[in-house]
Design an enzyme around this catalytic site. Structure first.
Site, PDB file in Angstrom:
ATOM      1  N   ARG A  98       0.878  -1.172   0.000  1.00 57.37           N
ATOM      2  CA  ARG A  98       0.000   0.000   0.000  1.00 57.37           C
ATOM      3  C   ARG A  98       0.915   1.221   0.000  1.00 57.37           C
ATOM      4  O   ARG A  98       1.851   1.312   0.791  1.00 57.37           O
ATOM      5  CB  ARG A  98      -0.865   0.006   1.255  1.00 57.37           C
ATOM      6  N   HIS A 187      -6.660   6.894   2.657  1.00 53.55           N
ATOM      7  CA  HIS A 187      -7.383   5.736   3.205  1.00 53.55           C
ATOM      8  C   HIS A 187      -8.409   5.221   2.205  1.00 53.55           C
ATOM      9  O   HIS A 187      -9.406   4.610   2.594  1.00 53.55           O
ATOM     10  CB  HIS A 187      -8.108   6.081   4.524  1.00 53.55           C
ATOM     11  N   GLU A 392      -7.933  -3.919   4.235  1.00 52.11           N
ATOM     12  CA  GLU A 392      -7.235  -3.277   3.112  1.00 52.11           C
ATOM     13  C   GLU A 392      -6.413  -4.301   2.345  1.00 52.11           C
ATOM     14  O   GLU A 392      -6.239  -4.184   1.134  1.00 52.11           O
ATOM     15  CB  GLU A 392      -6.317  -2.181   3.644  1.00 52.11           C
TER      16      GLU A 392
END
Lengths: 405, 356
Positions: A98, A187, A392
């Protein structure tokens, strides 16, 4: 690499400012092989750093000295190597990172190559807490695991749909254009995941819903307004410094104060930036820890802890009020991440007295929430209040797998 | 009759305020601040403003009272010493005001004098609203906190309602501010330690990602002063449109010019952000009061805003909203949330506070 064509075991790396979540996910079936989280990494808190590591359902916790995220990854890889000796499914074919803020340099999931690393290096200052951490891991993997492909998945992509009226700053137009100064939002991977999961659990089509998603972490926190499946606003801005008060970030602030402090204390922009990113927020106000959970534990006897908690809650409520206006009341209010899903008093205080906006929490359901996706609203609450643990890593694995195949 | 004097840095304003059956009515007289002021000039200005009417009382509008003035203060010998302690905050404004007040005091001998401060009302803000999430040392021993602004009008609005009513007060002036009021006390205010926080104005940016400050300093090689100038004087409506025009003039271009439309769009977003904050603080509102010197020119934008929040239970009369009253309601009987327009100026607002 051991996987057959069309499938793959992806080691997902998801850095928070003080945490590293990692998972080996077998794709495309989305089967979790290994999961783990290193907590309290490289930051002053009241607890010891630890790694919680689960392999095929078996969990163990290891206390370790984790001065930075590379140390945390090394610890995780060492545990994975041990597990691999006993379980044939424990292996990985690729890394998926990420990556918080690519600026204007990247707009979609990207395979890491030499030139990509060079370009990523140019983005470090855009998110001074997260980008250097993720970049460090990309570099580490590139050096130590050369034969493994690496992918970077960007946290800003979901917010590309924020309209100009919410994304623009009242700055000189030429300057805003020159540097692309507009709300980017962050986010996005988490907000997108919980949007899908919340709508699924209520049996609703996410493309018809008005959602306020609160990603409240012990690192970063943001609130997102979602209409019909598209992000229309996010409390974070051009950088993750804007918006809510966070563990060490100030969040929204009078810019005059920033200039005044720089002038009065004769400090450089770099130092001031560090103060606002790394020494403010919960840590700045509470002064003993950057973890809001520590403040909550101390707030009955410590006025500063009480103040930090009240300030944190107030700022989340303000954004819920704002987004309730632009959505004309939300259908769903989501709480996720370590504070949002993990601390009932945070949800209770945030939802307190918001019935006029359609938000009515069931205190018993809220206090008895244990795990999974759950509705904690009163039956007559116009807005369904949901606790949704974020994942995630699944979203990141899906993105990387799309590129691999 | 009440005389209210605003010793501004650019001009001195004097309102003559009288109570009529339509409410408080004021007449404004202005004098450039660079005019050489002495006792005789003050007496002349007072006579110009008051005419032959007897002056029962006089008041001063002062922009900043710091921690020292939590309410109005009698302008007597002690006042000057106390007020001068605020010089460190505004090294140009405070001495100039002191000088002007002394001259008017001499010119208004025998008339009771009171000073009102735009920040007093907000000393009562809750701590979680008042302070910034900065390292502890910036709170301890410093005075970095929200001072707020437009406290005189917001407090006058607070006084219009009962102790249990929840009110959102919006002042459309050179600065636009939004305050949440419950039990006649403030719970929030959009403007902060400096006027840079909050809602964009003609030339100032209003709220902005603090990360942009550092980004611009590095990439444009800007000093603190240059950045301060950029954010205060080159941003806002001027920065976004390139038009160096008063907001009243820009409002006339609303709907006709894409850049002006975009700027008003962001302005509306800023206002909605603070109304949303106020609603969360209050747990819903019983009433909105909209006021300020730009209320008239900004009526198309005000109309838009009300339309956007009407789902809260606002049922307005058909526009245009007109009345002979200074303060009047624009919502129908039975509207769950009431909305008032208040055309009271600062002079009338201070007179109102003197009577309460």
């Amino acid at each position: 690499m051991r996987s057959r064509k069309g499938s793959g075991h992806i080691l997902v790396l998801n850095c928070g400012s003080s945490s590293l979540k990692y998972k080996i996910i077998a794709m495309p079936e989305e089967r979790e092989i290994v999961s783990g989280e290193a907590e309290r990494v490289g930051i002053k808190t009241q607890g010891t750093a630890s790694v919680t590591h689960t392999v095929l359902g078996a969990r163990r916790v290891i206390k370790a000295d984790l001065p930075d995220h590379t140390a945390a990854l090394k610890q995780a890889l060492s545990m994975i190597r041990e597990d691999a000796k006993e379980h044939k499914d424990v292996y990985f074919d690729a890394f998926a990172h990420r990556y918080v803020h690519p600026g204007r340099l990247f707009s979609k999931t990207t395979l890491v190559t030499g030139p990509v690393i060079k370009k990523l290096k140019e983005t470090l200052e855009l998110a001074p807490i997260h980008n250097p951490i993720s970049f460090g891991l990309v570099e580490f993997c590139d050096e130590e695991y050369k034969r493994y492909p690496q992918y970077v998945i960007f946290d800003t992509a979901f917010h590309k749909t924020i309209p100009d009226v919410y994304a623009s700053y009242a700055l000189p137009l030429k300057l805003a254009k020159k540097y692309g100064l507009r709300k980017v939002g962050f986010h996005g991977i988490s907000h997108k995941y919980v949007m899908h999961e919340a709508a699924r659990s209520l049996g609703r089509d996410y493309k018809t819903q008005k959602i306020i998603s609160c990603h409240l972490g012990t690192g970063g926190s943001s609130v997102c307004a979602i209409r019909d499946g598209r992000s229309i606003n996010n409390s974070m801005g051009f950088t993750p410094l804007e918006g809510l008060m966070m563990n060490t970030r100030s969040g929204d602030l009078d810019l005059g104060v920033v200039l005044y402090i720089m002038f009065k204390e004769n400090i450089s922009p770099e130092n001031a930036e560090e103060i606002l990113n790394k020494k403010s927020g919960v840590l700045g106000v509470f002064n003993r820890s950057s973890d809001l959970r520590d403040a909550i534990g101390a707030m009955k006897t410590d006025a500063k802890a009480d103040m930090a908690f009240n300030m944190y809650v107030k700022r989340v409520r303000s954004y819920i009020g704002f987004y309730s206006l632009i959505l004309k009341k939300a259908d769903i209010l989501i709480f996720t991440d370590s504070l949002g899903a993990g601390v009932p008093v945070v949800r209770e205080r945030i939802c307190h007295n918001l019935e006029s906006l359609g938000i009515a929490i069931d205190k018993d359901k809220n206090n008895s929430y244990a795990k999974g996706t759950a509705d904690i609203s009163l039956p007559d609450s116009g807005t369904r209040i949901l606790v949704v643990p974020t994942d995630e890593e699944i979203m990141i694995a899906r993105e990387a797998h799309k590129e691999m195949t | 009759m009440t005389l209210v004097i605003d010793p501004g840095s650019k001009e001195i304003k004097v309102w003559q305020v009288q109570r009529t059956k339509c409410g408080l009515v004021s007449t404004l007289t202005k004098e450039p601040a660079d005019t050489a002021l002495d006792k005789a000039a003050c007496q002349k200005l007072v006579r110009r403003a008051a005419g032959k009417k007897k002056i029962d009382q006089a008041a001063f509008r002062i922009l900043f009272g710091g921690d020292l003035f939590g309410g109005p203060a009698q302008v007597d010998d002690k006042f000057f010493g106390k007020f001068s302690r605020l010089t460190e905050f505004f090294p140009f404004y405070v001495p100039q005001v002191l000088e002007t007040l002394k001259l008017f005091r001499a010119a208004l001998k025998g008339v009771p004098l009171t000073a009102f401060f735009e920040t007093s009302f907000f000393l009562g803000l809750p701590d979680e609203e008042k302070y910034y999430a900065l390292p502890y040392e910036y709170h301890a021993g410093t005075r970095i906190k929200k001072w707020g602004f437009h406290g005189i009008l917001h407090q006058a609005h607070a006084n219009m309602f009962g102790p249990k009513e929840k009110v959102v007060s919006v002042v459309f002036d050179k600065q636009t501010t939004v305050s949440a009021i419950a039990g006649r006390r403030p719970l929030s205010i959009s403007l902060g330690y400096t006027p840079l926080e909050g809602i964009m104005s003609r030339t100032s940016s209003g709220d902005l990602d603090p990360g942009i400050v550092f980004y611009l300093m590095k990439h444009e090689d800007l000093s603190i002063y240059a950045l301060d100038d950029l954010l205060k004087n080159k941003s806002g409506f001027f920065g976004m449109t390139g038009y160096d025009l008063d907001i009243a003039e820009l409002a006339k271009m609303y709907g006709k010019d894409p850049k002006v439309n975009a700027a008003f769009g962001v302005y509306e977003t800023h206002i909605l952000k603070y109304i949303g904050e106020a609603l969360a603080e209050l747990g819903g509102a019983d009433a909105f009061v909209l006021s300020g010197s730009y209320l008239g020119p900004l009526m198309p934008i005000v109309y838009n805003l009300i339309k956007k929040i009407s789902f809260l239970g606002i049922d307005t009369e058909l526009a245009p909203w007109q009345s002979n009253e200074t303060i009047f309601r624009i919502t129908r009987e039975g509207s769950a949330v009431r909305v008032y327009l208040d055309r009271m100026d600062t002079g009338a607002a201070i007179t109102h506070l003197m009577q309460h």
